[in-house]
Design an enzyme around this catalytic site. Sequence first.
Site, PDB file in Angstrom:
ATOM      1  N   HIS A  82       0.910  -1.308   0.095  1.00 45.63           N
ATOM      2  CA  HIS A  82      -0.045  -0.028   0.186  1.00 45.63           C
ATOM      3  C   HIS A  82       0.894   1.289  -0.223  1.00 45.63           C
ATOM      4  O   HIS A  82       1.752   1.429   0.819  1.00 45.63           O
ATOM      5  CB  HIS A  82      -0.955   0.073   1.371  1.00 45.63           C
ATOM      6  CG  HIS A  82      -1.659   1.219   1.207  1.00 45.63           C
ATOM      7  ND1 HIS A  82      -3.018   1.373   0.441  1.00 45.63           N
ATOM      8  CD2 HIS A  82      -1.529   2.319   1.925  1.00 45.63           C
ATOM      9  CE1 HIS A  82      -3.594   2.654   0.682  1.00 45.63           C
ATOM     10  NE2 HIS A  82      -2.534   3.005   1.810  1.00 45.63           N
ATOM     11  N   ASP A 161     -15.101   2.638   7.418  1.00 51.68           N
ATOM     12  CA  ASP A 161     -14.074   3.412   6.873  1.00 51.68           C
ATOM     13  C   ASP A 161     -14.463   4.261   5.577  1.00 51.68           C
ATOM     14  O   ASP A 161     -14.295   5.352   5.801  1.00 51.68           O
ATOM     15  CB  ASP A 161     -12.904   2.674   6.340  1.00 51.68           C
ATOM     16  CG  ASP A 161     -11.750   3.580   5.571  1.00 51.68           C
ATOM     17  OD1 ASP A 161     -11.463   4.558   5.994  1.00 51.68           O
ATOM     18  OD2 ASP A 161     -11.698   3.450   4.269  1.00 51.68           O
ATOM     19  N   ARG A 168     -14.267  12.667   7.303  1.00 40.53           N
ATOM     20  CA  ARG A 168     -13.192  13.269   7.730  1.00 40.53           C
ATOM     21  C   ARG A 168     -12.872  14.439   6.988  1.00 40.53           C
ATOM     22  O   ARG A 168     -12.132  15.298   7.151  1.00 40.53           O
ATOM     23  CB  ARG A 168     -12.202  12.362   7.798  1.00 40.53           C
ATOM     24  CG  ARG A 168     -11.931  11.357   9.234  1.00 40.53           C
ATOM     25  CD  ARG A 168     -11.128  10.191   9.027  1.00 40.53           C
ATOM     26  NE  ARG A 168      -9.726  10.488   8.792  1.00 40.53           N
ATOM     27  CZ  ARG A 168      -9.092   9.757   8.252  1.00 40.53           C
ATOM     28  NH1 ARG A 168      -9.370   8.410   7.521  1.00 40.53           N
ATOM     29  NH2 ARG A 168      -7.779  10.014   7.888  1.00 40.53           N
ATOM     30  N   SER A 183      -7.774   3.568   8.933  1.00 37.07           N
ATOM     31  CA  SER A 183      -8.541   3.679   7.601  1.00 37.07           C
ATOM     32  C   SER A 183      -7.850   2.647   6.701  1.00 37.07           C
ATOM     33  O   SER A 183      -8.313   1.834   6.037  1.00 37.07           O
ATOM     34  CB  SER A 183      -8.316   5.058   7.070  1.00 37.07           C
ATOM     35  OG  SER A 183      -8.692   5.239   5.769  1.00 37.07           O
ATOM     36  N   LYS A 187      -8.991  -1.701   5.449  1.00 38.88           N
ATOM     37  CA  LYS A 187      -9.383  -2.055   4.372  1.00 38.88           C
ATOM     38  C   LYS A 187      -8.234  -3.278   3.824  1.00 38.88           C
ATOM     39  O   LYS A 187      -8.800  -4.312   3.336  1.00 38.88           O
ATOM     40  CB  LYS A 187      -9.296  -0.921   3.190  1.00 38.88           C
ATOM     41  CG  LYS A 187     -10.274   0.034   3.419  1.00 38.88           C
ATOM     42  CD  LYS A 187     -10.156   1.203   2.422  1.00 38.88           C
ATOM     43  CE  LYS A 187      -8.897   2.064   3.081  1.00 38.88           C
ATOM     44  NZ  LYS A 187      -9.258   3.476   2.753  1.00 38.88           N
TER      45      LYS A 187
HETATM   46  N1  URA Z   1      -5.422   6.632   2.730  1.00 37.80           N
HETATM   47  C1  URA Z   1      -6.400   5.985   3.373  1.00 37.80           C
HETATM   48  O1  URA Z   1      -7.269   5.069   2.951  1.00 37.80           O
HETATM   49  N2  URA Z   1      -7.059   6.598   4.330  1.00 37.80           N
HETATM   50  C2  URA Z   1      -6.517   7.738   4.962  1.00 37.80           C
HETATM   51  O2  URA Z   1      -7.059   8.014   5.898  1.00 37.80           O
HETATM   52  C3  URA Z   1      -5.487   8.151   4.207  1.00 37.80           C
HETATM   53  C4  URA Z   1      -5.087   7.627   3.119  1.00 37.80           C
END
Ligand code: URA
Length: 427
Positions: A82, A161, A168, A183, A187
Site C-alpha cells: 500500500h 471506513d 473526515r 483507515s 481495508k
Molecule cells: N488513505 C486511506 O485509505 N485513508 C486515509 O486516511 C489516508 C490515506
Amino acid sequence: MLPQWTLERKRDGQELDSGEIRDFVLSYTRGEIPDYQMSALAMAIYFQGMSPRETADLTLAMMESGSVIDPGRIAGRKVDKHSTGGIGDKVSIPLAPLVAACGATVPMISGRGLGITGGTLDKLESIPGYRTGLGEEEFIRTLERCGCSMIGQTAEIAPADRKLYALRDVTATVPSIPLIVSSILSKKLAEGIDALVLDVKCGSGAFMKSLADARALARTLVDTGRAMGRKISAVITGMEQPLGRAVGNALEIREALDILAGEGPEDVRTLVLALADRMLALAGVGPVDAETKLHDGSALETFRRMVACHGGDPDAPLPRSRRQIPFPAERAGFVSRADAEAIGRACLLLGAGRCRTDDAIDPAVGLSDLKKIGEPVERDEPLCVVHSNGHEDWDLVARLISGAFGIGDGPVDPPPLILEQFEPGEG
Ligand code: URA
C-alpha cells in the site's frame, strides 16, 4: 454507554476501552450513531491521539464492520503493498504482476485519486474494458488464475471506513495518525493477506510533508499491523519530485508497461524491485531474482492475463489526447527542482484528477517526458510534454509547470528515493 460519554472521555484525554470503541464504530456503521457524533469523536481523536492499543482496537472494529475475506479461501502466500499516495506513483501496476510472477499471491484493493494524488483504479480504468468492481467470488477466481487481481473497495469491505473517510474529508480530520492508520489497515487487512509492505511517501507531493511525520506514520502502521498479527514492514520514499517521467492515467499505464518490459525510468524500476524484494521476503517466497521476471516477459504476461480476466483488452490502444505540447526550458542549466505538488496541480487542471469524489476524469491528459532533478537541459529543450484535450485554463497550467521547475548553473544531486526502512519490531 451513551455515545456522548465516550466523546467526553476522549475529549478529556482518557483511554477508551476496547468494547467502547467497537460499539461506537459498529453503531455508527449501522446508522444508530449520527454523523455529528462521529465527527466529534474524529475531532477528539485528532487532538488527543490514541494509544497503540486504542489504534489497534479502532482498526479491528473498522475491519470487522464489513466482510473479511477468509485467507483460507485464497491459495498461496498472500502479500500486498500500500502506498500513502503521490504524484506519478504507478508502482502497484507493475509490482502486483511481478510479485505474482515470482510465486506469491497479490490480492490488491486499491483506491481512486483524490486531489492531486493519483489512484491506481483510475489508471487501470484507462485500459479499455478493465473492470475494477469485481465481487468477492470473481476476485478469488482471478487470483487463482493470474496470481494477482487489482480491484476497488467493495461495498462490503470496511464500510465504517467508507463512511468515516467521507466525514473526515469535510471535517478537517484527515491528517490524524490513528485515523489514517485505522483507515488504511482496516481495508488492507480485510483482503485476507498474510503480509503487507507499506510505502509511506514523504515530500511536497505527499500527504506527509516532513520526515518526522512520515516516520511517525510508518512506525504506527507497522506497530498496529503487528499487534493485529500480520507481517508488516514499511519504507519511507521521497516525493519531492514525481516518480518516473509521466503523470496522468493512460500515460502512467504506458510507463508501467515499459517497466514490465524491462525498460522505463530508473527510479520507478528501482522502487518496484525494492518493494518486490520486501514483499517476497515477508511472504516467505524465494529467493527469487525479481529482475529476471521483468526481462523474460513473465511479469508482462501475468499483467496481460490479469487485464483479460478483468474484462480488459491488453492489446487495445490506450486513450490519447488531441494535442501534445512540448514545454520549453527558458534557460540552459541543470534541473534543481521539479516540484511534485505543482506538477500534480497542473495535471489536475488538465483533467487527470478530481476536485470532488464524483468528478469524471480524462484518462488521456497529463504530462510526459518530465525532466528529473539533476539532469542537464538546454535552452528551449522541453522540460516535459503536456497532453491536453483543450479543457484547461492554459495560462494557469503553464504558470504551474514553469514554477515547478528550477534550473541552476551547476550539477545537482538527485534527491534520495528510499529514505528509511522500518521492519517489524524496530524502534
Ligand atoms: N488513505 C486511506 O485509505 N485513508 C486515509 O486516511 C489516508 C490515506
